[in-house]
Design an enzyme around this catalytic site. Structure first.
Site, PDB file in Angstrom:
ATOM      1  N   ASP A  30       0.853  -1.193   0.000  1.00  0.00           N
ATOM      2  CA  ASP A  30       0.000   0.000   0.000  1.00  0.00           C
ATOM      3  C   ASP A  30       0.889   1.243   0.000  1.00  0.00           C
ATOM      4  O   ASP A  30       1.893   1.317   0.719  1.00  0.00           O
ATOM      5  CB  ASP A  30      -0.904  -0.018   1.235  1.00  0.00           C
ATOM      6  N   ILE A  31       0.500   2.223  -0.802  1.00  0.00           N
ATOM      7  CA  ILE A  31       1.318   3.427  -0.974  1.00  0.00           C
ATOM      8  C   ILE A  31       1.271   4.329   0.263  1.00  0.00           C
ATOM      9  O   ILE A  31       2.182   5.136   0.490  1.00  0.00           O
ATOM     10  CB  ILE A  31       0.897   4.194  -2.259  1.00  0.00           C
ATOM     11  N   ASN A  86     -12.656  -3.180   2.818  1.00  0.00           N
ATOM     12  CA  ASN A  86     -13.727  -2.198   2.937  1.00  0.00           C
ATOM     13  C   ASN A  86     -14.660  -2.370   1.745  1.00  0.00           C
ATOM     14  O   ASN A  86     -14.202  -2.462   0.603  1.00  0.00           O
ATOM     15  CB  ASN A  86     -13.138  -0.784   2.953  1.00  0.00           C
ATOM     16  N   GLN A  93     -14.789   2.105   1.566  1.00  0.00           N
ATOM     17  CA  GLN A  93     -14.065   1.766   0.341  1.00  0.00           C
ATOM     18  C   GLN A  93     -13.826   3.014  -0.490  1.00  0.00           C
ATOM     19  O   GLN A  93     -14.761   3.769  -0.767  1.00  0.00           O
ATOM     20  CB  GLN A  93     -14.865   0.732  -0.477  1.00  0.00           C
ATOM     21  N   HIS A  99     -10.080  -5.061  -3.145  1.00  0.00           N
ATOM     22  CA  HIS A  99      -8.712  -5.223  -2.647  1.00  0.00           C
ATOM     23  C   HIS A  99      -8.756  -5.651  -1.187  1.00  0.00           C
ATOM     24  O   HIS A  99      -9.473  -5.059  -0.384  1.00  0.00           O
ATOM     25  CB  HIS A  99      -7.887  -3.952  -2.820  1.00  0.00           C
ATOM     26  N   HIS A 101      -6.957  -5.948   2.255  1.00  0.00           N
ATOM     27  CA  HIS A 101      -5.846  -5.388   3.028  1.00  0.00           C
ATOM     28  C   HIS A 101      -5.230  -6.485   3.905  1.00  0.00           C
ATOM     29  O   HIS A 101      -5.951  -7.171   4.637  1.00  0.00           O
ATOM     30  CB  HIS A 101      -6.343  -4.277   3.967  1.00  0.00           C
TER      31      HIS A 101
HETATM   32  P1  5GP Z   1      -9.818   1.455   0.591  1.00  0.00           P
HETATM   33  O1  5GP Z   1     -10.242   2.517   1.558  1.00  0.00           O
HETATM   34  O2  5GP Z   1     -10.439   1.629  -0.774  1.00  0.00           O
HETATM   35  O3  5GP Z   1     -10.007   0.075   1.145  1.00  0.00           O
HETATM   36  O4  5GP Z   1      -8.256   1.631   0.462  1.00  0.00           O
HETATM   37  C1  5GP Z   1      -7.588   1.951  -0.704  1.00  0.00           C
HETATM   38  C2  5GP Z   1      -6.113   1.788  -0.441  1.00  0.00           C
HETATM   39  O5  5GP Z   1      -5.432   1.873  -1.672  1.00  0.00           O
HETATM   40  C3  5GP Z   1      -5.537   2.854   0.480  1.00  0.00           C
HETATM   41  O6  5GP Z   1      -4.937   2.213   1.591  1.00  0.00           O
HETATM   42  C4  5GP Z   1      -4.527   3.570  -0.398  1.00  0.00           C
HETATM   43  O7  5GP Z   1      -3.371   3.934   0.298  1.00  0.00           O
HETATM   44  C5  5GP Z   1      -4.215   2.546  -1.469  1.00  0.00           C
HETATM   45  N1  5GP Z   1      -3.851   3.108  -2.750  1.00  0.00           N
HETATM   46  C6  5GP Z   1      -4.553   4.038  -3.466  1.00  0.00           C
HETATM   47  N2  5GP Z   1      -3.916   4.313  -4.625  1.00  0.00           N
HETATM   48  C7  5GP Z   1      -2.803   3.526  -4.649  1.00  0.00           C
HETATM   49  C8  5GP Z   1      -1.758   3.371  -5.595  1.00  0.00           C
HETATM   50  O8  5GP Z   1      -1.713   3.982  -6.648  1.00  0.00           O
HETATM   51  N3  5GP Z   1      -0.780   2.472  -5.280  1.00  0.00           N
HETATM   52  C9  5GP Z   1      -0.801   1.747  -4.125  1.00  0.00           C
HETATM   53  N4  5GP Z   1       0.206   0.893  -3.902  1.00  0.00           N
HETATM   54  N5  5GP Z   1      -1.770   1.882  -3.206  1.00  0.00           N
HETATM   55  C10 5GP Z   1      -2.765   2.768  -3.463  1.00  0.00           C
END
Ligand code: 5GP
Ligand code: ZN
Length: 134
Positions: A30-31, A86, A93, A99, A101
């Site tokens: 995760d970034i 999420n 989400q 995705h 985690h």
């Molecule tokens: P969500 O809230 O949708 O479950 O989490 C999305 C996750 O994707 C976040 O933790 C965010 O840091 C990660 N993320 C978003 N864009 C990128 C990206 O371009 N590269 C990577 N490696 N992670 C990303």
């Protein structure tokens, strides 16, 4: 899917730090990590969420989660994990491509468990809710 950031990662249009990959899934760091080794596991096919992922891909995705976890375990030796996803706006989400985690946990890292996500049980008893399923 066009304009999906995670589809672009799969297509190598956006770089990633890969932890594990196979024919069906990709696991990458995760970034904006919330823990050392915070990893996302995604199916290579686009699906908004688990309900929209074809049944035929579910087993492969969970297998990739396990393989990625094994890798993280070997490299970082965390003391535990929280693993989940999420789903939908209410679930927090942000990226509209399923995705999972993998959140490595370390003793005394100051975090909490999944029960800390929400505490909104509603007014009905568990038995009343159960009756809705019958
Ligand atoms: P969500 O809230 O949708 O479950 O989490 C999305 C996750 O994707 C976040 O933790 C965010 O840091 C990660 N993320 C978003 N864009 C990128 C990206 O371009 N590269 C990577 N490696 N992670 C990303
Ligand atoms: Zn996508």
């Amino acid at each position: 899917m066009e304009n999906c950031i995670f589809c672009k990662i799969i297509a190598h249009e956006i770089p990633n730090y890969t932890v594990y990959k196979d024919d069906f899934a990709l696991a990458f760091l995760d970034i904006t990590p919330r823990a050392k080794g915070h990893t996302l596991v995604i199916p290579k096919v686009h699906a908004l969420n688990l309900l929209e992922l074809d049944d035929s891909h579910v087993k492969n995705l969970l297998l990739a989660v396990k393989k990625a976890q094994e890798k993280i375990d070997q490299v970082l030796h965390p003391d535990g994990y929280n693993i989940g996803w999420n789903h939908g706006d209410a679930g927090g989400q942000v990226v509209p491509h399923l995705h999972i985690h993998i959140m490595p946990r370390y003793n005394n890292d100051g975090g909490a468990n999944m029960h800390a996500i929400v505490n909104n049980p509603g007014d009905e008893s568990v038995e009343e809710v159960y009756k809705l399923f019958k």
